[in-house]
Write an enzyme that holds these catalytic residues in place. Sequence first.
Site, mmCIF file in Angstrom:
data_model
loop_
_atom_site.group_PDB
_atom_site.id
_atom_site.type_symbol
_atom_site.label_atom_id
_atom_site.label_comp_id
_atom_site.label_asym_id
_atom_site.label_seq_id
_atom_site.Cartn_x
_atom_site.Cartn_y
_atom_site.Cartn_z
ATOM 1 N N LYS A 1 0.883 -1.178 0.000
ATOM 2 C CA LYS A 1 0.000 0.000 0.000
ATOM 3 C C LYS A 1 0.908 1.211 0.000
ATOM 4 O O LYS A 1 1.640 1.459 0.964
ATOM 5 C CB LYS A 1 -0.893 -0.019 1.246
ATOM 6 C CG LYS A 1 -1.675 1.264 1.484
ATOM 7 C CD LYS A 1 -2.823 1.001 2.443
ATOM 8 C CE LYS A 1 -3.021 2.040 3.530
ATOM 9 N NZ LYS A 1 -3.282 3.400 3.109
ATOM 10 N N GLY B 1 -7.608 9.770 9.303
ATOM 11 C CA GLY B 1 -7.937 9.912 10.716
ATOM 12 C C GLY B 1 -8.982 10.967 11.026
ATOM 13 O O GLY B 1 -9.319 11.184 12.181
#
Lengths: 253, 320
Positions: free
Chosen positions: A92, A153
């Site tokens: 990733k 987040g």
Amino acid sequence: MRVYGTEIASRLLLGTAQYPSPAILAEAVAASGAGVLTVSLRREGGGGAAFRELVARTGCRLLPNTAGCHTVKEAVTTAQMARELFGTNWIKLEVIGHSDSLQPDVFALVEAARILAAEGFSVFPYTTEDLIVGERLLAAGCEVLMPWGAPIGSGQGLRTPSALRAMRAHFPGVPLIVDAGIGAPSQAAQAMEMGFDAVLLNTAVAKAGDPVAMARAFARAIEAGAEAHAAGLMPPRDMAVPSTPVLGLAEFG
Amino acid sequence: MTFSVLGAGVAGLCCATMLAEAGLEVEVIDSQPDPQGASWFAGGMLAPFCEGESAPAEVGRLGRDAADWWAARVPGVVRAGTLVVAPPRDGAELTRFAARTEGNEQVDAARIAALEPELAGRFERGLFFAGEAHLDPRVAMVALIDRLRGMGAALHFGEGAAPQGQVIDCRGLAAREVVPGLRAVRGEMIVLRSADVSLSRPVRLLHPRFPLYVVPRADGHFMIGATMVESDHDGPVTARAAMELLSAAFTLHPAFAEAGIVELGAGLRPAFADNIPAIRYSGDGIHVNGLYRHGFLTAPALARQLVADLTQSGEVRHAS
């Protein structure tokens, strides 16, 4: 969902950071049914063997990430190290453009993706919803795109739904995974209803009051969203449409 | 029967103390010539409520009486509570912290200024945990060592001493080979000395990525901690960790920019998969381990439990 020739059963991919403990992480993973977990490496380096082993014990396929990398060189080196440590070509790819906003540096991202794809990596790029960047990533050798829902987040959900919808329409047949910014199961369901192939999230589960229950809630929402998309959602209308005809009904009183 | 406590960290010293207080013969053996390891780098916050934000309830339960235990045995236990603040844009973290913890009250700017005058005008709201305390781990460890010697316990530091009695292994990560499931969680800390800042209690600065605490110590010293990295790398503090800790300290109070850096320290916390400490009875001895980031908070309760186990059975309990 089929990515890089591998069938992935679950449409939920989970991060492994910020859980109260590895034990709760393992429970949450089991409750979520996730088949792929992403694991960071940049900061832990080679010293995180014990944690990697705990994560591997979940039986999930591991997707190491380059979180924390700010340059092409850092990201490429971290990916090479991940291949050694995890024994997988999957990576990733995150190249962060700004340490505060954690926004991807899409220019460095494309460059790093090109280098890594040429080295045989299966690159999962964390990108924005920009269509041209997406095209460049595919040209660089990526077979999947991971646009953000919102900054990492932040829990804001899908901040630009129309742009994400356009991206889905622009890349038919390309696996698209919404990565980052998802805060609530309803937001994950929304992404799936829009036709995205999967959702990758971390904070919303890891920092929930009860991460195990939240993982289960996300799994259900994602399943519901995917099923709704497959079933064909009704388009919204401007006017009310009665579900039973009213004309011709007998009038009493 | 002599008890040989291996490891002079907080777990070993608390266990040895409780054994000695129960009238049992005890020796402490540590292969290092000086105190080091995780305990030496600890913050020394006795914060059973704040830690509940991420720790299992068991940890808070174990730590409920820690401040009393320490205050009865070592100097320098300060019962002034904990103040938790967040920068304006991270207010959501404060809401989350409040929802996940007990024993706190909401405080406004005026109350923050009353509690910590140096922070006046810097934070609009915060949380005050009145029932918490803190100590200086190094002062406390040295005091426990002196106290043990005063009670007639033998303490052997450095290579060479062989255990003479029933082994109670409190070596933390050094016991990794014999304690299954133990892992390292690296922590990094900085000690600053500032003539400009003065605080009366630990202050926690919430941040989604770099949560930080500042614990005031004697003579203008401040312990800034601590990172949590899933790694057993025991090298020096990384530049990244130092930048994170220092920038968070700067956010708490800009005058920290002029503070002197007294020490950069890194240690490895021993932890089990559930991050809960445990007493394990196995064939090769008794193991007290996995105190993670809660050594000073949970060691007294574990030591008390150990002595209860040992004295209840009338003799040393062996593997079951």
